[in-house]
Design a protein around this motif. Structure first.
Motif, short mmCIF file in Angstrom:
data_model
loop_
_atom_site.label_atom_id
_atom_site.label_comp_id
_atom_site.label_asym_id
_atom_site.label_seq_id
_atom_site.Cartn_x
_atom_site.Cartn_y
_atom_site.Cartn_z
N UNK A 136 -8.24 12.73 -0.12
CA UNK A 136 -7.25 13.49 0.64
C UNK A 136 -5.94 12.75 0.87
N UNK A 137 -5.95 11.44 0.61
CA UNK A 137 -4.73 10.67 0.90
C UNK A 137 -3.62 10.98 -0.08
N UNK A 138 -3.96 11.48 -1.28
CA UNK A 138 -2.94 11.75 -2.27
C UNK A 138 -2.38 10.47 -2.85
N UNK A 139 -1.32 10.61 -3.63
CA UNK A 139 -0.75 9.46 -4.33
C UNK A 139 0.67 9.23 -3.83
N UNK A 140 0.88 8.13 -3.16
CA UNK A 140 2.21 7.72 -2.67
C UNK A 140 2.91 8.85 -1.94
N UNK A 141 2.19 9.50 -1.04
CA UNK A 141 2.78 10.55 -0.21
C UNK A 141 2.81 11.93 -0.83
N UNK A 142 2.22 12.08 -2.02
CA UNK A 142 2.20 13.38 -2.71
C UNK A 142 0.76 13.87 -2.87
N UNK A 143 0.63 15.17 -3.02
CA UNK A 143 -0.71 15.77 -3.10
C UNK A 143 -1.23 15.88 -4.54
N UNK A 144 -0.32 16.14 -5.49
CA UNK A 144 -0.74 16.48 -6.84
C UNK A 144 -0.25 15.45 -7.86
N UNK A 145 -1.02 15.30 -8.94
CA UNK A 145 -0.55 14.58 -10.13
C UNK A 145 -0.36 15.63 -11.21
N UNK A 146 0.88 15.85 -11.60
CA UNK A 146 1.18 16.89 -12.58
C UNK A 146 1.12 16.36 -14.01
N UNK A 147 1.48 15.11 -14.20
CA UNK A 147 1.50 14.55 -15.55
C UNK A 147 1.53 13.03 -15.43
N UNK A 148 0.92 12.35 -16.42
CA UNK A 148 1.01 10.89 -16.46
C UNK A 148 0.89 10.43 -17.90
N UNK A 149 1.46 9.27 -18.16
CA UNK A 149 1.36 8.71 -19.50
C UNK A 149 2.22 7.47 -19.64
N UNK A 150 2.05 6.80 -20.80
CA UNK A 150 2.79 5.57 -21.06
C UNK A 150 4.10 5.86 -21.77
N UNK A 151 5.13 5.12 -21.40
CA UNK A 151 6.40 5.14 -22.10
C UNK A 151 6.87 3.69 -22.27
N UNK A 152 7.82 3.48 -23.17
CA UNK A 152 8.46 2.18 -23.27
C UNK A 152 9.80 2.28 -22.55
#
Length: 470
Positions: free
Chosen positions: A245-261
């Protein structure tokens, strides 16, 4: 397929009771009487297990042919006259001084049942033979999950041919693809365009795989990247479960993630590009230097940029690209209290470029729909006021309320009335609604860039809602 190393011998042999190597057979245990002296040792090959040694070195490595392992109970061990660190100078009078590793393997393999080895112990070679094969040197100890070390007896064939040398099952490694970063030319130049790289989620390990030609490298790269991408949704679900329930860094949802350079922004950086994990939530763009493992790490990204104050400013082939489309990238700019922060990200292909740019632009518009309103204190005509910007209702200046009373509305304008906006980059915001009084000047007491970027996001979302191109 791609291979990071040369095989250490022609084939496997049955598992011996144990192995003598440079870690178990230390130089100070070797008698001084044999050091740097030529010796002749006769070895009778066994029906199963051959000579029972592994070798390293060769002309291509600028090293002599060295015994790196002696398998206990097999032929070489039974002579009690051979040591780990012995250089093999000749085999049945065939000189190995100038032999490559593969040539030495073949000579030993064809040597017959009775083998006369001319050897000399080389104490100085110990550091070299302590190194294992390139495959077994792959670290990749990221937790969780730890990559399994393949080496159980189940992997040994019961009907092994009696070759002289032995390929260790430790020369197999299993690399988990979950949240690996698959890229090209990030750490090692690839002028022939036939390499690709795997970076571990913790960014501590890198494997560079080189293929025979460009088309093979391209096929392997696309296949592995497709597998990595297919695991991303599972990772997002796992992270959500971990954070609860804590979420991620003050947010509730993760919409997308991935690696970039990410392009290094200062000349002091030794590497022009570095891996960065980018996470898009319903409100923010979060940057992490590596894949977080613990809950606390998820809550503390290296950078947090509100999507509301972030805009896409470039998308396509890099300006310094030697050929069109060879270096695809996109750039973001965020208005912050310290000014404008810019980031340039490199992607691997056009589908990744379109995916990320779409996610960022749509993420910004969704953040507008979610937040709808921002307020900040300001000074207007020497009065301390509050500037309110509402997505639907426009701009408001309210005189701060006295205790027990409501804020007083000084003026209000819709977005449609806004003719122009600008700032001095320091603290002043200028809004032109086409009124008789001309440009309205607001002192925001700090850098106006966040508000300037938010106004742009509100306008962009309004245009997108009308079905027009921003």
């Amino acid at each position: 397929g791609p291979s990071p190393h040369r095989s250490p011998g022609p084939g496997p042999s049955p598992r011996a009771a144990g192995v003598r190597n440079a870690l178990t057979e230390l130089p100070d245990t070797i008698p001084d009487t044999i050091s740097n002296r030529k010796r002749s040792v006769r070895v009778i090959k066994q029906e199963v297990g051959g000579l029972g040694i592994s070798i390293k070195g060769g002309k291509e490595n600028k090293m002599p042919i060295l015994i790196s392992k002696i398998f206990k109970g097999l032929a070489a061990d039974q002579t009690e006259a051979l040591y780990v660190g012995d250089a093999i100078l000749s085999v049945n009078s065939v000189d190995l001084h100038d032999a490559t590793h593969d040539e030495a393997v073949q000579v030993l393999k064809r040597a017959g049942k009775e083998v006369l080895l001319e050897v000399k112990y080389m104490r100085e070679a110990t550091p070299y033979i302590k190194k294992t094969s390139p495959v077994s040197e792959i670290g990749w100890e990221t937790l969780p999950p730890e990559s399994p070390r393949l080496g159980s007896t189940a992997s040994d064939s019961p009907s092994t041919p009696p070759f002289s040398l032995r390929i260790e099952s430790k020369d197999k490694r299993s690399i988990p693809l979950k949240m690996c970063y698959v890229t090209r030319s990030l750490t090692v130049p690839d002028p022939e365009n036939r390499q690709f790289e795997l970076h571990s989620p913790d960014c501590k390990h890198t494997v560079v795989l080189r293929c025979k030609d460009t088309s093979t490298a391209h096929a392997w790269f696309n296949t592995i990247q497709a597998n990595v991408n297919s695991l991303t949704s599972n990772v997002i679900s796992e992270v959500k479960d971990q954070l609860d329930k804590t979420g991620i860094a003050g947010c509730r949802e993760i919409c997308h993630m991935g690696w970039l350079a990410e392009k290094a922004m200062t000349e002091a950086d030794k590497k022009p590009w570095k891996p960065v994990l980018v996470v898009l939530t319903e409100k923010d763009m979060l940057l992490y230097p590596s894949m977080p493992r613990l809950k606390e790490a998820w809550l503390s990204p290296a950078h947090t940029y509100p999507l509301l104050a972030t805009r896409l400013v470039h998308s396509g082939a890099g300006r310094d690209s030697p050929q069109p489309g060879a270096d695809l990238s996109f750039a973001t700019r965020t208005g912050t209290r310290q000014g404008i922060e810019s980031h340039l990200f490199r992607v691997e292909n056009n589908s990744s470029l379109s995916g990320w740019t779409r996610q960022i632009v749509q993420g910004c518009h969704k953040a507008v729909e979610l937040i709808k309103e921002v307020t900040t204190t300001c000074t207007y005509r020497t009065q301390e006021c509050c500037l309110k910007i509402h997505y639907e209702n426009g701009f408001f200046i309210l005189k701060e309320a006295q205790e027990g009373s409501l804020p007083k509305l000084i003026w209000q304008f819709s977005f449609e009335k806004l003719k122009n906006s600008s700032d001095d980059g320091m603290r002043m915001l200028y809004l032109d609604f086409g009124g008789r009084d001309g440009e309205i000047q607001l002192d925001l007491h700090s850098c106006p860039k966040p508000i300037v970027f938010i106004i742009h996001s509100f306008l962009s979302a309004k245009i997108a809602r009308l079905g027009l191109l921003a």
